[in-house]
Design an enzyme around this catalytic site. Sequence first.
Site, PDB file in Angstrom:
ATOM      1  N   CYS B  95       0.837  -1.201   0.000  1.00  0.00           N
ATOM      2  CA  CYS B  95       0.000   0.000   0.000  1.00  0.00           C
ATOM      3  C   CYS B  95       0.873   1.254   0.000  1.00  0.00           C
ATOM      4  CB  CYS B  95      -0.966  -0.061   1.187  1.00  0.00           C
ATOM      5  SG  CYS B  95      -2.315   1.119   1.101  1.00  0.00           S
ATOM      6  N   HIS B 220      -3.550  -5.568   1.208  1.00  0.00           N
ATOM      7  CA  HIS B 220      -2.832  -5.785   2.458  1.00  0.00           C
ATOM      8  C   HIS B 220      -2.780  -7.254   2.841  1.00  0.00           C
ATOM      9  CE1 HIS B 220      -2.622  -1.573   4.097  1.00  0.00           C
ATOM     10  NE2 HIS B 220      -3.581  -1.388   3.209  1.00  0.00           N
ATOM     11  N   GLU B 222      -1.124  -8.550   5.177  1.00  0.00           N
ATOM     12  CA  GLU B 222      -1.060  -8.694   6.640  1.00  0.00           C
ATOM     13  C   GLU B 222      -2.442  -8.545   7.270  1.00  0.00           C
ATOM     14  OE1 GLU B 222      -0.494  -6.064   5.025  1.00  0.00           O
ATOM     15  OE2 GLU B 222      -1.145  -4.292   6.143  1.00  0.00           O
TER      16      GLU B 222
END
Lengths: 802, 261, 158
Positions: B95, B220, B222
């Site tokens: 990002c 993302h 994560e």
Amino acid sequence: MLRGPDFLEASPMELAALSRRRRLSLSDPELAAIRQHFKRLGRNPTEAELETLAQTWSEHCKHKTFRGTIDHVERDELGMERRRRYGDLLKETIMRATDEIRAPWCVSVFRDNAGIVSFDGRRAVAFKVETHNHPSALEPYGGAGTGLGGVIRDVLGAGLGARPIANTDVFCFAPLEQKDVPREGGALSARRVFHGVVSGVRDYGNRMGIPTVNGAVCFDEGFSQNPLVFCGTAGVLPVSAVRKEVRPGDRIVMVGGRVGRDGIHGATFSSDNLSHGIPASVVQIGNPIVQKKMMDALLQAREKGLYRAVTDCGAGGLSSAVGEMGEQSGAEVQLEDVPLKYEGLAPWEIWLSESQERMVLAVPPQNLEALKALFSAEDVLCVDIGFFRNDGRLRVLYGQETIVDLPADFLHNGAPRRHLSSSWSPLRIPAEWPRKGGRARREEDVRETLLEILSSPTVASKEWIVRQYDHEVQGRTVLKPLVGPAGRGPGDAAVMRLDWETHAGVALANGLNPRYSRWDPYWMAASAVDEAVRNLIAVGASRDHVALLDNFCGGNPNEPKVLGELVRAAQACYDIARAYGTPFISGKDSLFNRFVDKKGARKDIPTTLLISALAWMDDVRRAVTMDAKKAGDLIFIVGLTRDELGGSHYGLVKNIVAGRVPRLYPEETAPLYDALSEAMERGWVTACHDCSEGGLGVALAEMALAGELGIYADLRRAPLDGAVWDDSRTDKALFSESNGRFVVEVPPRFRRYFLSRFEGMPAACVGEVREGRKLQTVGLEGKSRAWALSDLAAAWTGGVRP
Amino acid sequence: MTVRAVVLRCAGTNCDEETAAALRRAGAEPSRVHVNRFLEGGRRLNDYDLLVIPGGFSYGDDIASGKVLANQLSHRLKDQLDEFIARRKPVIGICNGFQALLKGGFLPGRAGVSVSATLTDNDSGKFECRWTFLRTSSGKCPFVRGLPAVFPAPVAHGEGKFVPESEAGLRTLEKQGQIVFRYVNERGQSDGYPWNPNGSRGDVAGICNREGNVLGLMPHPERYFYPQQHSHWTRIRPLPEHGVGLQIFKNAVRYAAQVAS
Amino acid sequence: MAEETWRVVVYRRPGCPDHRGRSAEKDWRAARLGPLKRIRTGQAYDLTGSVTAPTARALAGKLLVDAVMQEAEVRGVGAGGKSARGFCRAVIWPRQGVTDSVGETVRLGARDLRLPVPDKVRAGALFDFWGAAPRKVRRFCETHLMNDLVHRLELEKC
């Protein structure tokens, strides 16, 4: 020293004029108390001392109304009077419930910047919700953003500092199409306020890296020119970091941003009406990156044990922060060391500035160098501005000049207590709905009504707003604000995992319905508590580990009728919290939300109570969402539907002010919630949604829309109060907003267990989830009605346009 | 051997904690290090085996997302980062991290070469926080090993629209196998908004450099390394043991170990 | 060196989407303010102290402008003599004392680029209006784009 008339020799009238001129908002008794103190000292107060007292004794900081003496009288429909004197309203209602419940997991309540609870003895959760209404009315973007910044700092200042893990935002606006009311003192149009607030909170929250996981947007004409902006933050900290103390000799250290003229008179300002000529210094714009950097450094410093106490620098700036921390010890501050944004600030302005993004620490002298190095490594200002004394005196100096020298005790406890009067009597509102020529509602009306309610702004989908907020940063959000395969459904509560080592977590929810105040603020408050609690139950939490926060917003409390509504609402808070065993851990109030238009007509907001609630969840993997899951599963309605159309959205869209406002029967709902929690614990429930605005009709529609599945429900089988059943009116069954109800999805193989657990309680199977994209109901008169999901969706998503 | 991963943070970085958690679960030993430590000279990038630049609002997104960090990387850390990349050590920009690598010239080309693409405002004009699907496009990049052909992933950004300087530039990237992920619907097809949440040209969600060791992506990973992070995990039976995002980190860790030895 | 101010104005290249511009046009029409051809949006940066034209241009190229999407104008402020434009330019600045984080970030960025750091940087929102009456432009800015409490409007002669 003070210019103008000699304070000691001035008459009460002259003092009052002085207070008005300098916008101090000090009452006559307060001015007299100040004069008496200085007469004993034989000198006049300095400019800075006067401003400090005005700020510390302001409504915003002191909550004089809620902690004052109130003589309350209520008259019912028969004219019977009941009187009661409250010595301290807050203590005798909200706090009393908590005292009596004596929950062992309440670690720090009504003491610190946020309420702190711990359910496992190891990890503590801090939670605070606050409003920032007056600044948001003037400058929506900056006011709302700094409101969020402020509550985040409250959590950063809870214990030795909690790490914020979730934000919740609830907004109350005037309807967007409302014609521009003549501008008064810079107040803006409804649409501008709306966009400004939504953007301001979004930008601040996103930049702080805190997910926004729950909230609501409510529209009502009563909020013209007086938006309500409730921002809440939950944070985590180790239980060992909850205790804080200040020792004499500890250094006073200010960290974060520089100081300017922001917000001078912010605290006292909120006690005035919005009126012409507000000085520009009142409005603040925030800088979330400065606060984020400060937060990063602070949490590291906490882990290293470099400081002994921390508090946020909010309303009233350094004066408030240092004053609070030094309440016992006293403090001595050197203002010339405070870093400024620009030149030209008077010493008292530095002392009282509300410049954002600052915290104050109590630091043992031997840790000072290490602390400064840590903050410097993160590019955050960290300045030693003085030390805590041991004699209870507050001294503030600029260079050699002493500008404040007050006993901390007088500053904090010297304000004379207010003595107020309040009254309440119910408005005469017809209990029965008007009928068209005596005939029952026609079939088309009910069909149309559901669509009207779905498209009304408070109920309508807010997806396009919610998606502007990051709700997944930090990776802890297990139940998100939008649920279902396409993320269309409004989640009842958010569920946050605490860390990655265990599966424990917390659920967060809110309850609010200001419309009910018109009927009875007691039931408005009871319903708000119930709504927050049932939202938590709906995701799988249970009643025995729930903490509450209260946020009262009202008009002018000097008006007995306005104060009477607040008193009645506070009473309900005690009654219901006590009945449910759910203690309050913190709260706030925002009063004087009123606006005087050019014709001199006064508009108070409806008395509004936001209840925010937090529940422990042993295992977040057991959380349940509200989207319909599987065709063939059964649909149960849990909880009794009564003839309670008063204050409903049904009445709103039909422009009818009639009906009985929803009451609450905890002896009925408490065991019901316990049964539902247990059923969910055992895995018998695949979806659950509570009923609120728009009653069963909206709840069923939302579940179907969220799950992209059909639902069939025969209302004749629902648990209905005799009055509803006898009347055979489907509209009452569908749109009554009785408290304590859920729509629950249960796989067929658990039907027996579910029913037996609810034996003797209002719960019944009414239908099932079906393939096919429509909601189908059978009404009390036996008529079948169906809505295509596409029609429901069109109404629901078209309600609030960007 | 233990793979030492550095999660680079600066003023406004937000996603570093969960990125470190995902790396830890993937078997690395992560350290969250402020860029100032590298700028001051106290630490060196090449002390580490794997570099991740996580998401957030570095410097407030002031001027443009990732621009200031991009300049710090391309003007003050240029030599260190060039060397890190030249040694084929893995780099992931997520990002805001992707924005910084792209605007700093480390993607799609070598550092110092003028940028041939940018990431700009979403077509909707708004911040978009939603889930979509990604189709894995390039086999050359070690980060995609073992990933499903189509998998769900979350995005949350205001400036995620990938815009190459020209159509020809986009075709070159495709030809050189540098397009790693594209936005698709659940059936794996290009389907416009909201599946492509920002209007990226070519539905591009992630790219790599020519050597394949530098990956930049807007979604993302994560935020999907354990199963309860999935957008509608309550509907999924049985739940997978891990989120798909974990695989990307595992691949990075394995690759870093190979390079180090 | 005398206190010079250089202004860098950044906006979308022709053909690149401008959401804020489209949104502002929609609001203009909803407010029924009369004829309007189009609105272009961007940013304006005033760089003061230790700034020369080359510095301003370097800052523009390396920091303030996105090479793919944007282009910029650089000129001295107070230089006088406006070139014929055909549009009405409005810049909305934060008032003195109001947080201007972008301005501070520009100074940080200059430091990173090893360029002379301006003593002061102000950042404002830029709106260029084509085909609109100047009076209406002012009204639109005041009611829709700024809040007098925190913003100051600079309207160049159209």
